[in-house]
Motif scaffolding. Structure first.
Motif, PDB file in Angstrom:
ATOM      1  N   UNK A   9       0.828  -1.205   0.000  1.00 58.26           N
ATOM      2  CA  UNK A   9       0.000   0.000   0.000  1.00 58.26           C
ATOM      3  C   UNK A   9       0.866   1.261   0.000  1.00 58.26           C
ATOM      4  N   UNK A  10       1.901   1.264   0.833  1.00 64.89           N
ATOM      5  CA  UNK A  10       2.785   2.436   0.915  1.00 64.89           C
ATOM      6  C   UNK A  10       3.564   2.629  -0.387  1.00 64.89           C
ATOM      7  N   UNK A  11       3.945   1.507  -1.030  1.00 62.97           N
ATOM      8  CA  UNK A  11       4.683   1.596  -2.296  1.00 62.97           C
ATOM      9  C   UNK A  11       3.830   2.255  -3.376  1.00 62.97           C
ATOM     10  N   UNK A  12       2.546   1.943  -3.389  1.00 68.02           N
ATOM     11  CA  UNK A  12       1.645   2.459  -4.419  1.00 68.02           C
ATOM     12  C   UNK A  12       1.078   3.836  -4.082  1.00 68.02           C
ATOM     13  N   UNK A  13       1.254   4.267  -2.844  1.00 64.65           N
ATOM     14  CA  UNK A  13       0.644   5.522  -2.389  1.00 64.65           C
ATOM     15  C   UNK A  13       1.006   6.729  -3.264  1.00 64.65           C
ATOM     16  N   UNK A  14       2.248   6.874  -3.733  1.00 64.78           N
ATOM     17  CA  UNK A  14       2.573   8.047  -4.566  1.00 64.78           C
ATOM     18  C   UNK A  14       1.957   8.001  -5.956  1.00 64.78           C
ATOM     19  N   UNK A  15       1.302   6.878  -6.309  1.00 60.50           N
ATOM     20  CA  UNK A  15       0.831   6.709  -7.687  1.00 60.50           C
ATOM     21  C   UNK A  15      -0.675   6.542  -7.817  1.00 60.50           C
ATOM     22  N   UNK A  16      -1.354   6.057  -6.778  1.00 63.14           N
ATOM     23  CA  UNK A  16      -2.776   5.721  -6.916  1.00 63.14           C
ATOM     24  C   UNK A  16      -3.627   6.940  -7.239  1.00 63.14           C
ATOM     25  N   UNK A  17      -3.777   7.838  -6.286  1.00 64.14           N
ATOM     26  CA  UNK A  17      -4.639   8.997  -6.494  1.00 64.14           C
ATOM     27  C   UNK A  17      -4.052   9.985  -7.502  1.00 64.14           C
ATOM     28  N   UNK A  18      -2.723  10.209  -7.522  1.00 62.59           N
ATOM     29  CA  UNK A  18      -2.175  11.063  -8.583  1.00 62.59           C
ATOM     30  C   UNK A  18      -2.502  10.556  -9.990  1.00 62.59           C
ATOM     31  N   UNK A  19      -2.527   9.228 -10.175  1.00 59.37           N
ATOM     32  CA  UNK A  19      -2.862   8.679 -11.494  1.00 59.37           C
ATOM     33  C   UNK A  19      -4.307   8.988 -11.855  1.00 59.37           C
ATOM     34  N   UNK A  20      -5.221   8.834 -10.888  1.00 66.81           N
ATOM     35  CA  UNK A  20      -6.626   9.147 -11.155  1.00 66.81           C
ATOM     36  C   UNK A  20      -6.806  10.621 -11.504  1.00 66.81           C
ATOM     37  N   UNK A  21      -6.088  11.487 -10.798  1.00 63.95           N
ATOM     38  CA  UNK A  21      -6.155  12.918 -11.096  1.00 63.95           C
ATOM     39  C   UNK A  21      -5.605  13.206 -12.489  1.00 63.95           C
ATOM     40  N   UNK A 160      10.487   5.350 -10.666  1.00 56.93           N
ATOM     41  CA  UNK A 160       9.247   5.034  -9.961  1.00 56.93           C
ATOM     42  C   UNK A 160       9.469   3.949  -8.911  1.00 56.93           C
ATOM     43  N   UNK A 161      10.243   2.918  -9.245  1.00 51.83           N
ATOM     44  CA  UNK A 161      10.521   1.852  -8.282  1.00 51.83           C
ATOM     45  C   UNK A 161      11.301   2.401  -7.091  1.00 51.83           C
ATOM     46  N   UNK A 162      12.286   3.243  -7.380  1.00 53.95           N
ATOM     47  CA  UNK A 162      13.092   3.816  -6.301  1.00 53.95           C
ATOM     48  C   UNK A 162      12.241   4.697  -5.385  1.00 53.95           C
ATOM     49  N   UNK A 163      11.367   5.505  -5.982  1.00 56.81           N
ATOM     50  CA  UNK A 163      10.548   6.407  -5.167  1.00 56.81           C
ATOM     51  C   UNK A 163       9.491   5.628  -4.392  1.00 56.81           C
ATOM     52  N   UNK A 164       8.915   4.590  -5.027  1.00 57.92           N
ATOM     53  CA  UNK A 164       7.955   3.756  -4.312  1.00 57.92           C
ATOM     54  C   UNK A 164       8.589   3.058  -3.123  1.00 57.92           C
ATOM     55  N   UNK A 165       9.831   2.590  -3.306  1.00 59.08           N
ATOM     56  CA  UNK A 165      10.561   1.965  -2.202  1.00 59.08           C
ATOM     57  C   UNK A 165      10.813   2.965  -1.079  1.00 59.08           C
ATOM     58  N   UNK A 166      11.162   4.183  -1.447  1.00 62.63           N
ATOM     59  CA  UNK A 166      11.364   5.232  -0.451  1.00 62.63           C
ATOM     60  C   UNK A 166      10.074   5.492   0.325  1.00 62.63           C
ATOM     61  N   UNK A 167       8.932   5.450  -0.375  1.00 60.95           N
ATOM     62  CA  UNK A 167       7.641   5.727   0.263  1.00 60.95           C
ATOM     63  C   UNK A 167       7.271   4.673   1.299  1.00 60.95           C
ATOM     64  N   UNK A 168       7.870   3.474   1.218  1.00 59.05           N
ATOM     65  CA  UNK A 168       7.608   2.452   2.235  1.00 59.05           C
ATOM     66  C   UNK A 168       8.373   2.724   3.529  1.00 59.05           C
ATOM     67  N   UNK A 169       9.337   3.648   3.467  1.00 58.64           N
ATOM     68  CA  UNK A 169      10.171   3.932   4.635  1.00 58.64           C
ATOM     69  C   UNK A 169      10.002   5.364   5.148  1.00 58.64           C
ATOM     70  N   UNK A 170       9.638   6.276   4.247  1.00 56.15           N
ATOM     71  CA  UNK A 170       9.508   7.689   4.592  1.00 56.15           C
ATOM     72  C   UNK A 170       8.128   8.172   4.150  1.00 56.15           C
TER      73      UNK A 170
END
Length: 283
Positions: A9-21, A160-170
């Motif tokens: 969930x945290x990995x996808x967080x930067x992409x889910x709602x921004x993609x819909x927008x 995207x993979x790097x930022x998603x990984x970061x989102x799981x920690x920060x």
């Protein structure tokens, strides 16, 4: 929530709602080809009306969201904040076309940096993606660069993979500095979707996509109501109940989507048309 599911969930967080927008913004230039009266009537029918209907249902059902008599509670109500935000974006979009297409996302990026935390910051943050979608829609070369793939998508995928990984920690949620990285993930998602479009196994997903409003507005009240009943009548584990609720909501929303063009179900998702307001005169 299991740790593995929280991580996904945290990995996808930067992409889910921004993609819909972003995808909503892609539709703006084509929508603005209509006369403004028809444009705004369509947004009233398909955005404002369902927002008001389901916000009322949410406040009646979910006491912490109310009371329904407080006008302030109708602003970005609960899980329906997305519909409220795009309703405002669509309302101001006709005025944004008088500026270069790059101006709105830049303006809202600056606003997001300056505004305090809360709804104003989130409003400006997601506007970056909405009007970035409109920008791409008005510049065919940008969209072609995404769809052709190659090194552009390869590089975007790594970012995207790097930022998603970061989102799981920060905690990167609503951070304006992360918007360019989120756009990289959006580009990858569009590219991958274009590669599987038309495949037979995508039919259920396309059905959900075409009826996304139904699934979006209806799933939470169904889950919340059923959860209340399950916890009163059952001693099952919360994770077991959650799985049951997922399939219950999926089935119920599928049924609503299948019958969404039949009154009175239709009026839950689209404002009634009145004889005095005919779309024929706008064609």
């Amino acid at each position: 929530m299991p740790d593995w599911l929280r991580t996904v969930n945290d990995f996808l967080l930067p992409y889910r709602m921004p993609t819909l927008m972003f995808l909503s913004g892609l539709l703006v230039p084509r929508s603005l080809e209509k006369p403004l009266t028809r444009y705004y009537w369509g947004k009233y029918q398909l955005v404002l009306w369902p927002y008001l209907i389901w916000s009322g249902i949410h406040m009646v059902q979910h006491i912490p969201a109310g009371p329904i008599t407080n006008p302030q509670n109708w602003i970005a109500t609960g899980y329906l904040w997305f519909l409220f935000f795009i309703g405002v974006y669509y309302s101001i979009a006709p005025f944004m076309r008088y500026f270069p297409a790059w101006c709105p996302p830049t303006f809202f990026a600056i606003m997001a940096l300056a505004l305090p935390e809360g709804h104003p910051e989130r409003f400006a943050y997601f506007a970056i993606f909405f009007f970035s979608g409109a920008l791409v829609a008005t510049h065919a070369k940008l969209l072609d660069a995404i769809l052709r793939g190659g090194w552009v998508i390869g590089g975007a995928g790594l970012v995207a993979v790097a930022f998603g990984t970061l989102a799981t920690r920060v905690d990167t949620q609503y951070e304006t500095w992360g918007a360019p990285f989120s756009i990289c993930g959006i580009a990858v998602a569009i590219y991958l979707a274009s590669r599987v479009n038309g495949r037979s196994w995508t039919i259920p997903f396309r059905f959900i996509g075409r009826s996304s409003l139904v699934f979006y507005v209806a799933h939470f009240p169904i889950i919340y109501g059923a959860w209340t009943l399950f916890t009163l009548w059952s001693d099952a584990r919360p994770d077991t109940i959650s799985i049951a609720l997922f399939f219950l909501a999926l089935s119920a929303c599928t049924g609503l989507a299948y019958f969404q063009n039949i009154p009175p179900i239709k009026w839950l998702f689209r404002a009634p048309s009145f004889p005095s307001i005919s779309t024929k005169k706008w064609k």
